[in-house]
Motif scaffolding. Structure first.
Motif, PDB file in Angstrom:
ATOM      1  N   UNK A 133       5.453  -9.554   8.984  1.00 30.59           N
ATOM      2  CA  UNK A 133       5.955  -9.183  10.313  1.00 30.59           C
ATOM      3  C   UNK A 133       6.743  -7.872  10.291  1.00 30.59           C
ATOM      4  N   UNK A 134       7.352  -7.557   9.168  1.00 28.97           N
ATOM      5  CA  UNK A 134       8.175  -6.350   9.064  1.00 28.97           C
ATOM      6  C   UNK A 134       7.360  -5.090   8.758  1.00 28.97           C
ATOM      7  N   UNK A 135       6.106  -5.273   8.354  1.00 29.25           N
ATOM      8  CA  UNK A 135       5.307  -4.138   7.886  1.00 29.25           C
ATOM      9  C   UNK A 135       4.080  -3.904   8.760  1.00 29.25           C
ATOM     10  N   UNK A 165       1.538  -2.539   4.635  1.00 23.87           N
ATOM     11  CA  UNK A 165       1.098  -3.732   3.916  1.00 23.87           C
ATOM     12  C   UNK A 165       0.266  -3.319   2.698  1.00 23.87           C
ATOM     13  N   UNK A 166      -0.524  -2.271   2.844  1.00 23.14           N
ATOM     14  CA  UNK A 166      -1.259  -1.728   1.698  1.00 23.14           C
ATOM     15  C   UNK A 166      -0.284  -1.232   0.638  1.00 23.14           C
ATOM     16  N   UNK A 167       0.767  -0.550   1.088  1.00 20.75           N
ATOM     17  CA  UNK A 167       1.788  -0.053   0.171  1.00 20.75           C
ATOM     18  C   UNK A 167       2.473  -1.211  -0.539  1.00 20.75           C
ATOM     19  N   UNK A 168       2.798  -2.256   0.210  1.00 16.88           N
ATOM     20  CA  UNK A 168       3.450  -3.430  -0.377  1.00 16.88           C
ATOM     21  C   UNK A 168       2.554  -4.079  -1.429  1.00 16.88           C
ATOM     22  N   UNK A 169       1.272  -4.177  -1.137  1.00 18.55           N
ATOM     23  CA  UNK A 169       0.351  -4.750  -2.119  1.00 18.55           C
ATOM     24  C   UNK A 169       0.319  -3.882  -3.381  1.00 18.55           C
ATOM     25  N   UNK A 170       0.286  -2.576  -3.196  1.00 13.77           N
ATOM     26  CA  UNK A 170       0.296  -1.663  -4.349  1.00 13.77           C
ATOM     27  C   UNK A 170       1.571  -1.841  -5.169  1.00 13.77           C
ATOM     28  N   UNK A 203      13.953  -4.997   7.494  1.00 12.88           N
ATOM     29  CA  UNK A 203      13.562  -3.601   7.633  1.00 12.88           C
ATOM     30  C   UNK A 203      12.310  -3.400   6.778  1.00 12.88           C
ATOM     31  N   UNK A 204      11.494  -2.406   7.098  1.00 14.07           N
ATOM     32  CA  UNK A 204      10.305  -2.162   6.264  1.00 14.07           C
ATOM     33  C   UNK A 204      10.657  -1.931   4.787  1.00 14.07           C
ATOM     34  N   UNK A 205      11.703  -1.175   4.515  1.00 20.41           N
ATOM     35  CA  UNK A 205      12.073  -0.906   3.117  1.00 20.41           C
ATOM     36  C   UNK A 205      12.484  -2.195   2.405  1.00 20.41           C
ATOM     37  N   UNK A 206      13.268  -3.032   3.082  1.00 22.53           N
ATOM     38  CA  UNK A 206      13.663  -4.303   2.475  1.00 22.53           C
ATOM     39  C   UNK A 206      12.441  -5.187   2.242  1.00 22.53           C
ATOM     40  N   UNK A 207      11.491  -5.178   3.175  1.00 24.93           N
ATOM     41  CA  UNK A 207      10.272  -5.969   3.015  1.00 24.93           C
ATOM     42  C   UNK A 207       9.480  -5.500   1.790  1.00 24.93           C
ATOM     43  N   UNK A 208       9.458  -4.203   1.560  1.00 27.56           N
ATOM     44  CA  UNK A 208       8.771  -3.677   0.369  1.00 27.56           C
ATOM     45  C   UNK A 208       9.481  -4.116  -0.904  1.00 27.56           C
ATOM     46  N   UNK A 209      10.803  -4.078  -0.895  1.00 28.26           N
ATOM     47  CA  UNK A 209      11.565  -4.547  -2.061  1.00 28.26           C
ATOM     48  C   UNK A 209      11.331  -6.041  -2.262  1.00 28.26           C
ATOM     49  N   UNK A 210      11.341  -6.817  -1.184  1.00 26.21           N
ATOM     50  CA  UNK A 210      11.071  -8.256  -1.293  1.00 26.21           C
ATOM     51  C   UNK A 210       9.717  -8.490  -1.962  1.00 26.21           C
ATOM     52  N   UNK A 211       8.732  -7.690  -1.620  1.00 24.77           N
ATOM     53  CA  UNK A 211       7.404  -7.845  -2.219  1.00 24.77           C
ATOM     54  C   UNK A 211       7.468  -7.618  -3.724  1.00 24.77           C
ATOM     55  N   UNK A 212       8.220  -6.610  -4.153  1.00 30.84           N
ATOM     56  CA  UNK A 212       8.368  -6.370  -5.594  1.00 30.84           C
ATOM     57  C   UNK A 212       9.097  -7.527  -6.266  1.00 30.84           C
ATOM     58  N   UNK A 213      10.122  -8.051  -5.607  1.00 37.05           N
ATOM     59  CA  UNK A 213      10.909  -9.151  -6.187  1.00 37.05           C
ATOM     60  C   UNK A 213      10.039 -10.387  -6.362  1.00 37.05           C
ATOM     61  N   UNK A 214       9.289 -10.766  -5.334  1.00 36.46           N
ATOM     62  CA  UNK A 214       8.464 -11.970  -5.486  1.00 36.46           C
ATOM     63  C   UNK A 214       7.374 -11.766  -6.539  1.00 36.46           C
TER      64      UNK A 214
END
Length: 134
Positions: free
Chosen positions: A74-76, A81-86, A4-15
Motif C-alpha cells: 500500500x505504501x509503494x 514495488x520493483x525497487x523493493x523486490x530488487x 512512508x515509501x522509504x520506510x516500506x523499502x527498509x521494511x522489505x530489506x528487514x523481512x
C-alpha cells in the motif's frame, strides 16, 4: 499505520534479512550500503535505521508477515514495488546461498507486489551476477 515509501523499502530489506532467522553481518552491511548508494534513499536518515528495523520486526510479531506485506504494498507505487523486490533480492543473495525460507519469502513478495515474472527473473539474475566471487 501508513508507511512512508522509504520506510516500506527498509521494511522489505528487514523481512528479507530475518526470513532465515539469522541476520548476518553481511546483510547488515548490505543495508547500509544500499541505503547510502541507492538514490531512492536520498532523503532517508540512516540514523533512523535501527528504529525502523525494530518497528518492522514488532509489526511482524504482532500482525504477521502477510499483514506487513499489505502495508508495504500500500505504501509503494508499482515502480517502487520493483525497487523493493530488487532490495529483497540484494539482501538474500549477499551470502551467496538461498535457503527454503528465503525462496518462500521472495515468492510471497512477488505475489504481493505488481512485478511481472520477466522483471523478477531479470532482477534475480542481475543480483546473482553482482555477488559472484572468483
Amino acid at each position: 499505520m501508513k508507511l512512508s515509501p522509504a520506510d516500506a523499502l527498509v521494511y522489505t530489506m528487514v523481512i528479507a534479512a530475518v526470513s532465515d532467522k539469522d541476520v548476518s553481518d553481511r546483510e547488515v552491511d548490505r543495508f547500509a550500503a544500499l541505503i547510502s548508494r541507492w538514490p531512492v534513499f536520498a532523503n532517508f536518515d540512516i540514523g533512523r535505521l535501527p528504529q525502523v528495523a525494530s518497528d518492522c520486526v514488532d509489526l511482524v510479531n504482532k500482525g504477521g508477515l502477510d499483514a506487513l506485506l499489505v502495508m508495504i504494498t500500500d505504501a509503494l507505487e508499482p515502480r517502487l514495488q520493483e525497487t523493493a523486490y530488487a532490495l529483497a533480492v540484494e539482501v538474500v543473495t549477499v551470502d551467496l546461498t538461498l535457503n527454503q525460507e528465503e525462496l518462500r519469502l521472495l515468492e510471497m513478495i512477488r505475489d504481493a507486489f505488481a512485478v511481472d515474472r520477466l522483471t523478477t527473473a531479470a532482477i534475480e539474475t542481475s543480483a546473482r551476477i553482482r555477488h559472484r566471487r572468483l
